[in-house]
Design a protein around this motif. Structure first.
Motif, short mmCIF file in Angstrom:
data_model
loop_
_atom_site.label_atom_id
_atom_site.label_comp_id
_atom_site.label_asym_id
_atom_site.label_seq_id
_atom_site.Cartn_x
_atom_site.Cartn_y
_atom_site.Cartn_z
N ASN A 268 0.81 -1.21 0.00
CA ASN A 268 0.00 0.00 0.00
C ASN A 268 0.85 1.27 0.00
O ASN A 268 0.46 2.29 -0.59
CB ASN A 268 -0.96 0.01 1.19
N ASP A 269 2.01 1.21 0.66
CA ASP A 269 2.91 2.37 0.63
C ASP A 269 3.33 2.68 -0.80
O ASP A 269 3.32 3.83 -1.23
CB ASP A 269 4.17 2.09 1.48
N TYR A 270 3.69 1.64 -1.54
CA TYR A 270 4.14 1.86 -2.91
C TYR A 270 2.99 2.24 -3.83
O TYR A 270 3.15 3.07 -4.73
CB TYR A 270 4.88 0.63 -3.46
N LEU A 271 1.81 1.65 -3.61
CA LEU A 271 0.64 2.03 -4.41
C LEU A 271 0.32 3.51 -4.22
O LEU A 271 -0.01 4.22 -5.18
CB LEU A 271 -0.57 1.18 -4.02
N THR A 272 0.41 3.98 -2.98
CA THR A 272 0.16 5.40 -2.69
C THR A 272 1.17 6.28 -3.40
O THR A 272 0.82 7.31 -4.00
CB THR A 272 0.22 5.65 -1.17
N PHE A 273 2.42 5.86 -3.38
CA PHE A 273 3.49 6.61 -4.05
C PHE A 273 3.23 6.72 -5.56
O PHE A 273 3.31 7.80 -6.14
CB PHE A 273 4.84 5.93 -3.78
N VAL A 274 2.92 5.59 -6.17
CA VAL A 274 2.68 5.57 -7.62
C VAL A 274 1.43 6.38 -7.96
O VAL A 274 1.39 7.11 -8.95
CB VAL A 274 2.56 4.13 -8.15
N ALA A 275 0.39 6.24 -7.13
CA ALA A 275 -0.86 6.96 -7.37
C ALA A 275 -0.63 8.47 -7.35
O ALA A 275 -1.16 9.20 -8.20
CB ALA A 275 -1.91 6.56 -6.33
N GLN A 276 0.17 8.93 -6.40
CA GLN A 276 0.48 10.36 -6.33
C GLN A 276 1.30 10.79 -7.54
O GLN A 276 1.08 11.86 -8.11
CB GLN A 276 1.23 10.67 -5.03
N GLU A 277 2.21 9.93 -7.96
CA GLU A 277 3.07 10.20 -9.10
C GLU A 277 2.25 10.32 -10.39
O GLU A 277 2.55 11.13 -11.27
CB GLU A 277 4.09 9.06 -9.23
N MET A 278 1.18 9.53 -10.49
CA MET A 278 0.38 9.49 -11.71
C MET A 278 -0.93 10.26 -11.59
O MET A 278 -1.78 10.20 -12.47
CB MET A 278 0.09 8.03 -12.09
N ASP A 279 -1.09 10.96 -10.46
CA ASP A 279 -2.32 11.71 -10.19
C ASP A 279 -3.54 10.80 -10.33
O ASP A 279 -4.50 11.09 -11.03
CB ASP A 279 -2.45 12.91 -11.13
N SER A 280 -3.46 9.67 -9.63
CA SER A 280 -4.52 8.67 -9.72
C SER A 280 -4.86 8.17 -8.32
O SER A 280 -4.63 8.89 -7.34
CB SER A 280 -4.05 7.51 -10.62
N THR A 281 -5.40 6.97 -8.22
CA THR A 281 -5.74 6.38 -6.92
C THR A 281 -5.03 5.04 -6.75
O THR A 281 -4.65 4.41 -7.74
CB THR A 281 -7.26 6.16 -6.79
N SER A 282 -4.89 4.62 -5.51
CA SER A 282 -4.26 3.32 -5.23
C SER A 282 -5.04 2.19 -5.90
O SER A 282 -4.45 1.25 -6.43
CB SER A 282 -4.19 3.08 -3.72
N ALA A 283 -6.37 2.29 -5.85
CA ALA A 283 -7.21 1.24 -6.45
C ALA A 283 -6.96 1.13 -7.95
O ALA A 283 -6.83 0.03 -8.49
CB ALA A 283 -8.68 1.53 -6.18
N ALA A 284 -6.89 2.27 -8.62
CA ALA A 284 -6.67 2.27 -10.08
C ALA A 284 -5.30 1.69 -10.42
O ALA A 284 -5.15 0.94 -11.39
CB ALA A 284 -6.81 3.68 -10.64
N VAL A 285 -4.28 2.02 -9.61
CA VAL A 285 -2.93 1.49 -9.85
C VAL A 285 -2.90 -0.02 -9.65
O VAL A 285 -2.31 -0.76 -10.44
CB VAL A 285 -1.90 2.18 -8.94
N ALA A 286 -3.56 -0.49 -8.58
CA ALA A 286 -3.61 -1.93 -8.32
C ALA A 286 -4.30 -2.66 -9.46
O ALA A 286 -3.88 -3.75 -9.88
CB ALA A 286 -4.33 -2.20 -7.00
N MET A 287 -5.38 -2.06 -9.99
CA MET A 287 -6.10 -2.66 -11.10
C MET A 287 -5.24 -2.65 -12.37
O MET A 287 -5.25 -3.60 -13.15
CB MET A 287 -7.40 -1.90 -11.36
N ALA A 288 -4.49 -1.57 -12.57
CA ALA A 288 -3.62 -1.48 -13.75
C ALA A 288 -2.54 -2.55 -13.69
O ALA A 288 -2.13 -3.09 -14.73
CB ALA A 288 -3.00 -0.09 -13.83
N TRP A 289 -2.07 -2.86 -12.48
CA TRP A 289 -1.08 -3.94 -12.34
C TRP A 289 -1.71 -5.28 -12.72
O TRP A 289 -1.10 -6.08 -13.44
CB TRP A 289 -0.56 -4.00 -10.90
#
Length: 241
Positions: A171-192
């Motif tokens: 979750n720490d890394y999902l939050t980091f990527v989400a902020q980097e991509m101006d998105s949400t943790s859920a969207a990043v997890a789904m994209a993975w």
């Protein structure tokens, strides 16, 4: 539309053994009820919900073959079956020239990757499609449990669902990527999940959740991001791998 349905479970509170499990009687009763409720003549994919540990797999696959021949289903599949039994069923149907298995359904997300040990290899070997359910681990990968928000996981236990090292690291890394991509943790997890060679099953309960799923289809993770998510969520394959 492609319709997939399952049987083995029942909505009755105290079901008799005649209507629960993987046996033929439960299978026939369940498919007839589903066809009636769905108001359709056939179901594209039909599968037992899990291995009931009682019904011989020969009975399951023969029953499925009967449903195919009667035109009530098109393709048989398996959900939550161990790899050895799914492989045995796939080999058995191929050897007897029955309708081959078309797909398996498994839980797969950044916090549940034990399917990497056997199930993915097995599916690829037999050419099976892979349906991945619970891509957000019951909401754990949205980060909502880090705040005061309640969910079905927090209602099941007195402890926080976040009290787990793997969950926190991911979750720490999902939050980091989400902020980097101006998105949400859920969207990043789904994209993975979308980087895997499978089909993700979604289950939004609200419009906001649906928007997260839709946004995930517009995200393109970098190879560095994908590699890091793969690394921190990887499971030990164990013997003999």
């Amino acid at each position: 539309f492609i319709i997939c349905s399952k049987y083995s479970r029942t909505h009755y509170q105290n079901p008799s053994i005649a209507i629960k499990g993987n046996h033929r009687k439960a299978m026939i009763e369940s498919v007839e009820n589903s066809l009636r409720r769905l108001k359709t003549d056939y179901i594209d994919f039909y599968m037992p919900h899990y291995d009931d540990l009682k019904t011989p797999f020969e009975e399951v696959i023969r029953g499925m073959e009967d449903l195919v021949k009667s035109g009530k289903i098109i393709y048989p599949g398996l959900a939550n079956f161990p790899a050895w039994k799914a492989a045995a069923i796939a080999a058995w149907t191929n050897a007897l020239h029955l309708t081959p298995l078309a797909a398996i359904q498994i839980e797969y997300n950044l916090l549940q990757r034990t399917a990497d040990r056997e199930l993915w290899f097995m599916a690829k070997n037999f050419g099976l499609g892979v349906m991945m359910y619970s891509p957000l681990a019951g909401g754990l990968l949205t980060g909502k449990y880090r705040g005061d928000e309640k969910g079905r996981l927090s209602l099941k236990t007195n402890t926080s669902p976040e009290e787990n090292t793997l969950t926190n690291v991911v979750n720490d890394y999902l939050t980091f990527v989400a902020q980097e991509m101006d998105s949400t943790s859920a969207a990043v997890a789904m994209a993975w999940n979308a980087t895997k060679d499978g089909f993700t099953i979604i289950g939004p309960r609200t419009l906001n959740q649906l928007n997260d799923y839709i946004e995930a289809t517009t995200l393109t993770l970098s190879q560095t991001q994908i590699d890091h998510l793969n690394k921190i969520s990887a499971v030990d394959l164990g013997y003999p791998y």
